[in-house]
Write a protein that holds these residues in place. Structure first.
Motif, PDB file in Angstrom:
ATOM      1  N   ASP A  44     -83.233  51.380  14.058  1.00  0.00           N
ATOM      2  CA  ASP A  44     -82.954  52.456  13.105  1.00  0.00           C
ATOM      3  C   ASP A  44     -81.494  52.886  13.181  1.00  0.00           C
ATOM      4  O   ASP A  44     -80.850  53.117  12.156  1.00  0.00           O
ATOM      5  N   ALA A  47     -79.351  50.244  11.551  1.00  0.00           N
ATOM      6  CA  ALA A  47     -79.440  50.309  10.088  1.00  0.00           C
ATOM      7  C   ALA A  47     -78.635  51.490   9.553  1.00  0.00           C
ATOM      8  O   ALA A  47     -77.936  51.368   8.543  1.00  0.00           O
ATOM      9  N   PHE A  48     -78.717  52.634  10.245  1.00  0.00           N
ATOM     10  CA  PHE A  48     -77.967  53.814   9.828  1.00  0.00           C
ATOM     11  C   PHE A  48     -76.464  53.541   9.876  1.00  0.00           C
ATOM     12  O   PHE A  48     -75.730  53.868   8.937  1.00  0.00           O
ATOM     13  N   ALA A  50     -74.944  50.656   9.775  1.00  0.00           N
ATOM     14  CA  ALA A  50     -74.571  49.678   8.743  1.00  0.00           C
ATOM     15  C   ALA A  50     -74.433  50.372   7.390  1.00  0.00           C
ATOM     16  O   ALA A  50     -73.489  50.107   6.639  1.00  0.00           O
ATOM     17  N   GLU A  51     -75.365  51.279   7.101  1.00  0.00           N
ATOM     18  CA  GLU A  51     -75.300  52.005   5.832  1.00  0.00           C
ATOM     19  C   GLU A  51     -74.045  52.872   5.768  1.00  0.00           C
ATOM     20  O   GLU A  51     -73.363  52.920   4.740  1.00  0.00           O
ATOM     21  N   GLN A  52     -73.742  53.551   6.869  1.00  0.00           N
ATOM     22  CA  GLN A  52     -72.544  54.387   6.890  1.00  0.00           C
ATOM     23  C   GLN A  52     -71.289  53.530   6.746  1.00  0.00           C
ATOM     24  O   GLN A  52     -70.340  53.925   6.071  1.00  0.00           O
ATOM     25  N   ASN A  54     -71.087  50.749   5.107  1.00  0.00           N
ATOM     26  CA  ASN A  54     -71.015  50.386   3.692  1.00  0.00           C
ATOM     27  C   ASN A  54     -70.484  51.548   2.859  1.00  0.00           C
ATOM     28  O   ASN A  54     -69.700  51.343   1.934  1.00  0.00           O
ATOM     29  N   ASN A  55     -70.925  52.767   3.196  1.00  0.00           N
ATOM     30  CA  ASN A  55     -70.431  53.942   2.460  1.00  0.00           C
ATOM     31  C   ASN A  55     -68.928  54.111   2.642  1.00  0.00           C
ATOM     32  O   ASN A  55     -68.202  54.411   1.690  1.00  0.00           O
ATOM     33  N   HIS A  58     -67.111  51.422   0.730  1.00  0.00           N
ATOM     34  CA  HIS A  58     -67.144  51.722  -0.703  1.00  0.00           C
ATOM     35  C   HIS A  58     -66.125  52.812  -1.045  1.00  0.00           C
ATOM     36  O   HIS A  58     -65.405  52.711  -2.041  1.00  0.00           O
TER      37      HIS A  58
END
Length: 98
Positions: A44, A47-48, A50-52, A54-55, A58
């Motif tokens: 978890d 995944a968190f 990795a998402e951050q 990506n943010n 971006h």
């Protein structure tokens, strides 16, 4: 036959062995569940992050795009002003030649 102390000791040892085996199984089960929970938590967190990431990527990309648009717009304005200045200079030179 009567009381056999060795038989009684054997029964007690067997009972103690069974108890210890049960306790060992309980400990092994608890450790396994703990390891599973730790793996889930690590997944978890991964995944968190990795998402951050990506943010952030971006946002950096958007910022770079906005900066490029601003530079391009500024360069176009400078070029347009230079063209107008050159046009005015040509007109002035042409008027002076007359």
């Amino acid at each position: 036959m009567g009381f056999n102390p060795f038989e009684e000791i054997g029964k007690a040892a067997a009972g103690a062995g069974a108890f210890l085996q049960d306790q060992g199984n309980n400990v092994a089960h608890a450790v396994s569940e703990g390891a599973e929970q730790a793996a889930k938590a690590a997944n978890d967190v991964g995944a968190f992050l990795a998402e951050q990431g990506n943010n952030v990527a971006h946002a950096v990309g958007d910022g770079a795009e906005q900066a490029a648009k601003a530079v391009t717009s500024g360069a176009n304005q400078v070029a347009e002003a230079a063209a107008k200045g050159a046009d005015a200079a040509v007109k002035i030179a042409g008027a002076g030649a007359d």
